[in-house]
Design an enzyme around this catalytic site. Structure first.
Site, PDB file in Angstrom:
ATOM      1  N   GLY A  12      42.952  32.059  36.797  1.00 42.08           N
ATOM      2  CA  GLY A  12      42.646  31.452  38.090  1.00 42.08           C
ATOM      3  C   GLY A  12      41.317  30.714  38.076  1.00 42.08           C
ATOM      4  N   ASP A  13      41.071  29.968  39.159  1.00 40.75           N
ATOM      5  CA  ASP A  13      39.816  29.236  39.363  1.00 40.75           C
ATOM      6  C   ASP A  13      39.546  28.208  38.276  1.00 40.75           C
ATOM      7  OD1 ASP A  13      39.425  30.849  41.580  1.00 40.75           O
ATOM      8  OD2 ASP A  13      38.330  32.358  40.431  1.00 40.75           O
ATOM      9  N   GLU A  14      40.588  27.630  37.739  1.00 42.60           N
ATOM     10  CA  GLU A  14      40.427  26.627  36.670  1.00 42.60           C
ATOM     11  C   GLU A  14      39.954  25.289  37.230  1.00 42.60           C
ATOM     12  OE1 GLU A  14      43.233  28.300  37.259  1.00 42.60           O
ATOM     13  OE2 GLU A  14      43.773  29.472  35.492  1.00 42.60           O
ATOM     14  N   LYS A  16      42.047  23.868  40.038  1.00 46.21           N
ATOM     15  CA  LYS A  16      43.323  23.295  40.513  1.00 46.21           C
ATOM     16  C   LYS A  16      43.112  22.429  41.760  1.00 46.21           C
ATOM     17  CE  LYS A  16      44.881  27.512  40.759  1.00 46.21           C
ATOM     18  NZ  LYS A  16      43.826  28.263  40.068  1.00 46.21           N
ATOM     19  N   ASN A  38      44.570  34.695  48.922  1.00 41.51           N
ATOM     20  CA  ASN A  38      43.784  35.170  47.766  1.00 41.51           C
ATOM     21  C   ASN A  38      43.238  33.969  46.986  1.00 41.51           C
ATOM     22  OD1 ASN A  38      46.441  34.554  47.065  1.00 41.51           O
ATOM     23  ND2 ASN A  38      46.635  36.161  45.542  1.00 41.51           N
ATOM     24  N   GLY A  40      41.395  30.349  46.427  1.00 44.53           N
ATOM     25  CA  GLY A  40      40.305  29.553  46.987  1.00 44.53           C
ATOM     26  C   GLY A  40      40.238  28.295  46.144  1.00 44.53           C
ATOM     27  N   HIS A  41      40.704  27.191  46.679  1.00 47.02           N
ATOM     28  CA  HIS A  41      40.765  25.936  45.925  1.00 47.02           C
ATOM     29  C   HIS A  41      39.685  24.996  46.444  1.00 47.02           C
ATOM     30  CE1 HIS A  41      45.218  26.645  44.605  1.00 47.02           C
ATOM     31  NE2 HIS A  41      44.408  27.600  44.247  1.00 47.02           N
ATOM     32  N   GLN A 224      46.334  30.871  41.685  1.00 54.42           N
ATOM     33  CA  GLN A 224      45.997  31.838  40.636  1.00 54.42           C
ATOM     34  C   GLN A 224      46.179  31.190  39.253  1.00 54.42           C
ATOM     35  OE1 GLN A 224      48.197  33.340  43.424  1.00 54.42           O
ATOM     36  NE2 GLN A 224      46.145  33.307  44.262  1.00 54.42           N
ATOM     37  N   GLY A 302      33.221  35.680  46.790  1.00 57.20           N
ATOM     38  CA  GLY A 302      31.822  35.547  46.394  1.00 57.20           C
ATOM     39  C   GLY A 302      31.467  36.441  45.207  1.00 57.20           C
ATOM     40  N   GLY A 332      33.757  21.029  31.095  1.00 58.13           N
ATOM     41  CA  GLY A 332      33.112  20.805  29.804  1.00 58.13           C
ATOM     42  C   GLY A 332      31.610  20.597  29.984  1.00 58.13           C
ATOM     43  N   SER A 412      37.395  16.887  32.924  1.00 57.54           N
ATOM     44  CA  SER A 412      36.615  16.923  34.161  1.00 57.54           C
ATOM     45  C   SER A 412      35.172  17.260  33.816  1.00 57.54           C
ATOM     46  CB  SER A 412      37.223  17.971  35.098  1.00 57.54           C
ATOM     47  OG  SER A 412      36.400  18.164  36.217  1.00 57.54           O
ATOM     48  N   GLY A 414      32.514  17.510  36.220  1.00 61.51           N
ATOM     49  CA  GLY A 414      31.728  17.910  37.389  1.00 61.51           C
ATOM     50  C   GLY A 414      32.665  18.216  38.537  1.00 61.51           C
TER      51      GLY A 414
HETATM   52  P1  GDP Z   1      40.821  26.668  41.753  1.00 63.65           P
HETATM   53  O1  GDP Z   1      41.033  27.991  42.403  1.00 63.65           O
HETATM   54  O2  GDP Z   1      41.584  26.526  40.482  1.00 63.65           O
HETATM   55  O3  GDP Z   1      41.053  25.508  42.678  1.00 63.65           O
HETATM   56  O4  GDP Z   1      39.267  26.625  41.335  1.00 63.65           O
HETATM   57  P2  GDP Z   1      38.028  27.106  42.247  1.00 63.65           P
HETATM   58  O5  GDP Z   1      37.795  26.094  43.287  1.00 63.65           O
HETATM   59  O6  GDP Z   1      38.183  28.516  42.667  1.00 63.65           O
HETATM   60  O7  GDP Z   1      36.878  27.133  41.158  1.00 63.65           O
HETATM   61  C1  GDP Z   1      36.524  26.014  40.413  1.00 63.65           C
HETATM   62  C2  GDP Z   1      35.037  25.733  40.671  1.00 63.65           C
HETATM   63  O8  GDP Z   1      34.559  24.832  39.712  1.00 63.65           O
HETATM   64  C3  GDP Z   1      34.771  25.072  42.014  1.00 63.65           C
HETATM   65  O9  GDP Z   1      33.519  25.471  42.474  1.00 63.65           O
HETATM   66  C4  GDP Z   1      34.791  23.595  41.672  1.00 63.65           C
HETATM   67  O10 GDP Z   1      34.031  22.811  42.573  1.00 63.65           O
HETATM   68  C5  GDP Z   1      34.150  23.602  40.325  1.00 63.65           C
HETATM   69  N1  GDP Z   1      34.593  22.558  39.380  1.00 63.65           N
HETATM   70  C6  GDP Z   1      35.821  22.018  39.219  1.00 63.65           C
HETATM   71  N2  GDP Z   1      35.835  21.186  38.169  1.00 63.65           N
HETATM   72  C7  GDP Z   1      34.587  21.195  37.648  1.00 63.65           C
HETATM   73  C8  GDP Z   1      33.979  20.548  36.532  1.00 63.65           C
HETATM   74  O11 GDP Z   1      34.585  19.811  35.766  1.00 63.65           O
HETATM   75  N3  GDP Z   1      32.660  20.832  36.301  1.00 63.65           N
HETATM   76  C9  GDP Z   1      31.945  21.658  37.100  1.00 63.65           C
HETATM   77  N4  GDP Z   1      30.664  21.872  36.812  1.00 63.65           N
HETATM   78  N5  GDP Z   1      32.495  22.275  38.166  1.00 63.65           N
HETATM   79  C10 GDP Z   1      33.796  22.064  38.422  1.00 63.65           C
HETATM   80  P1  IMO Z   2      42.920  30.761  42.725  1.00 65.73           P
HETATM   81  O1  IMO Z   2      44.181  30.141  43.282  1.00 65.73           O
HETATM   82  C1  IMO Z   2      41.077  34.053  40.564  1.00 65.73           C
HETATM   83  C2  IMO Z   2      42.790  38.038  41.170  1.00 65.73           C
HETATM   84  C3  IMO Z   2      41.952  39.054  41.914  1.00 65.73           C
HETATM   85  C4  IMO Z   2      42.463  40.334  41.288  1.00 65.73           C
HETATM   86  C5  IMO Z   2      43.953  40.045  41.088  1.00 65.73           C
HETATM   87  C6  IMO Z   2      44.837  40.557  42.219  1.00 65.73           C
HETATM   88  O2  IMO Z   2      41.708  30.447  43.510  1.00 65.73           O
HETATM   89  O3  IMO Z   2      42.792  30.458  41.275  1.00 65.73           O
HETATM   90  P2  IMO Z   2      45.287  39.903  44.752  1.00 65.73           P
HETATM   91  O4  IMO Z   2      44.353  39.567  45.869  1.00 65.73           O
HETATM   92  O5  IMO Z   2      46.233  38.814  44.420  1.00 65.73           O
HETATM   93  O6  IMO Z   2      45.949  41.222  44.962  1.00 65.73           O
HETATM   94  O7  IMO Z   2      44.332  40.107  43.464  1.00 65.73           O
HETATM   95  O8  IMO Z   2      44.061  38.641  41.013  1.00 65.73           O
HETATM   96  N1  IMO Z   2      42.991  36.771  41.894  1.00 65.73           N
HETATM   97  C7  IMO Z   2      42.398  35.618  41.575  1.00 65.73           C
HETATM   98  N2  IMO Z   2      41.460  35.345  40.642  1.00 65.73           N
HETATM   99  N3  IMO Z   2      41.583  33.064  41.326  1.00 65.73           N
HETATM  100  C8  IMO Z   2      42.536  33.315  42.247  1.00 65.73           C
HETATM  101  O9  IMO Z   2      43.158  32.340  42.928  1.00 65.73           O
HETATM  102  C9  IMO Z   2      42.955  34.655  42.438  1.00 65.73           C
HETATM  103  N4  IMO Z   2      43.837  35.255  43.264  1.00 65.73           N
HETATM  104  C10 IMO Z   2      43.863  36.542  42.910  1.00 65.73           C
HETATM  105  O10 IMO Z   2      40.582  38.854  41.671  1.00 65.73           O
HETATM  106  O11 IMO Z   2      41.907  40.504  40.005  1.00 65.73           O
HETATM  107 MG    MG Z   3      39.888  29.604  43.130  1.00 63.54          MG
END
Ligand code: GDP
Ligand code: IMO
Ligand code: MG
Length: 423
Positions: A12-14, A16, A38, A40-41, A224, A302, A332, A412, A414
């Protein structure tokens, strides 16, 4: 036109949200297919950062239609707060955000059950975001759930009451300290349901079928990551839905033969939030630097994200399970200035060296074997063309493309929309 998918290949949190926003100008429809609040994009443009939870990341584009699919679970309370957040940007969400009647509703007691279940697990807790995701999907598969379409029926509150009563009995069964005032929670919930009902509910599988037939372009947005998939992730430290490509078929009602490109997103390193195995995790200053430079804190909770080197064994597995056709490498820029970079190219497992992800990747079972790379010094964040990328970064990318046999089409550099290089 085919339905393209975009999904996370790690935990997750790549990034997306950012990439869906960047790609939206090429699509008529953006559709979320699983997960719930769950997620956060994060999207960033014009100096403003937005965090979306249930709403698809195409919402800021004037022309896009945004669908919340049947595979998603919706918490009306969180959802209404998200809508309120959009109001200041004058987003006309009533005309461009539509919801599947078959999506399930997260009740206040689902959140409480999540908290009780986690508290009862002690050290073995999943590290859930406590948004009620697991209990809501349990009610879905247990055939007890309340769906968005039920909210249109006159007797839905009776069904609600029966389910909430059952949940309260289950909460007391856990015998843990979960404080709550259900009357307060319900007042907030019922008010939010009324606001939610001002939006358009649709039979999304029919809507998407017709849209596809009439030539509309559709991008399915995953939440995720693949290693959090209920079947293919690091069970039990996973979420409760299918985050992989098949989840888009069941979460939207799209037939497999309609799927076109599968965009797989990964960070140039690895992060994980919550509990569970993470073979390449770093516990030293290098890991701390990644976390600090990459601002690795959860967009929802957080919480500090755990950081480590890129894991090619896990990435290869995720590409296989999803049938990834194009890769996108994020963040990167965070690795600029790291003298040496490492990629785990295999694992030592039971005395052998293996390149596939085994059943158990707990630290006592696998030891990553690393290949080292020279780092790059240049600041990438102002680069706009592939020709500007430093040689060391190109070597890193070439290696991954060769190993995975899939092109990396986006780099990407930034968080902002503009900090995106198409190769
Ligand atoms: P998602 O859940 O896959 O949409 O990703 P999140 O938003 O939870 O987490 C990605 C974080 O990295 C966010 O704070 C974005 O603003 C940040 N982000 C995305 N792409 C880049 C990048 O190429 N470089 C940097 N430094 N930050 C990035
Ligand atoms: P995005 O879409 C990162 C993780 C939680 C926990 C496990 C189970 O922003 O990438 P849950 O609330 O689904 O029962 O939690 O999955 N988790 C994530 N980790 N990004 C997410 O979503 C996540 N959604 C759930 O931290 O380990
Ligand atoms: Mg996220």
């Amino acid at each position: 036109m085919a339905v393209d998918l975009l999904l996370g290949l790690q935990w997750g949190d790549e990034g997306k949200g950012k990439i869906v926003d960047v790609l939206t100008s090429k699509y008529d429809i953006i559709a979320r297919f699983q997960g719930g609040p769950n997620a956060g994009h994060t999207l960033e443009f014009d100096g403003i950062k937005h965090v979306l939870r249930t709403i698809p990341s195409g919402i800021f584009h004037e022309k896009s239609t945004n669908i919340i699919g049947n595979g998603v679970v919706i918490d009306p309370v969180v959802f209404v707060k998200e809508l309120e957040g959009l109001e200041q940007f004058k987003i006309d969400y009533k005309s461009k955000l539509i919801i599947s009647r078959k999506a399930h509703v997260i009740l206040p007691t689902h959140r409480l059950l999540d908290a009780a279940s986690e508290a009862s697990k002690g050290k073995a807790k999943i590290g859930s975001t406590l948004k009620g995701i697991g209990p809501t999907y349990m009610d879905k598969t247990g055939r007890n759930g309340i769906r968005i379409g039920d909210l249109e029926l006159s007797d839905w509150k009776e069904k609600y009451r029966a389910l909430a009563n059952k949940h309260e009995a289950m909460i007391s069964f856990y015998n843990v300290d979960v404080q709550y005032d259900l009357a307060d929670l319900e007042a907030e919930f019922f008010a939010a349901v009324e606001t939610l009902k001002e939006l358009t509910f649709i039979d999304s599988e029919e809507y998407i079928y017709q849209a596809h037939k009439s030539g509309k372009s559709i991008l399915a947005e995953g939440a995720q990551g693949s290693l959090l998939d209920i079947d293919f992730g690091t069970y039990p430290f996973v979420t409760s839905s299918n985050t992989t490509a098949a989840g888009a078929c069941t979460g939207l009602g799209v037939a497999p033969n309609k799927i076109g490109d599968v965009y797989g997103i990964f960070k140039a390193y690895t992060t994980r939030v919550g509990s569970g195995p993470f073979p390449t995790e770093l516990f030293d200053k290098v890991g701390e630097d990644m976390a600090r430079i990459g601002h690795e804190f959860g967009a929802v909770t957080g919480r500090a994200r755990r950081c480590g080197w890129l894991d090619l064994v896990a990435l290869r597995y995720a590409c296989q399970v999803n049938g990834v056709t194009k890769l996108m490498m994020m963040k990167g820029d965070v690795l600029s200035g790291f003298k040496t970079l490492k990629i785990a190219t295999s694992y030592k497992y039971k005395g052998e060296e293996i390149t596939h992800l085994p059943y158990n990747i707990e630290p006592e079972n696998v030891t990553p074997v690393y290949t080292e790379f020279s780092g790059w010094k240049e600041d990438l964040t102002k680069m706009t063309e592939a020709s500007q990328l430093p040689k060391e970064l190109n070597d890193y990318i070439d290696f991954l493309e060769k190993e995975l046999e899939i092109p990396i089409e986006v780099v990407s550099v930034g968080p902002d929309r503009k900090q995106t290089i198409f190769k």
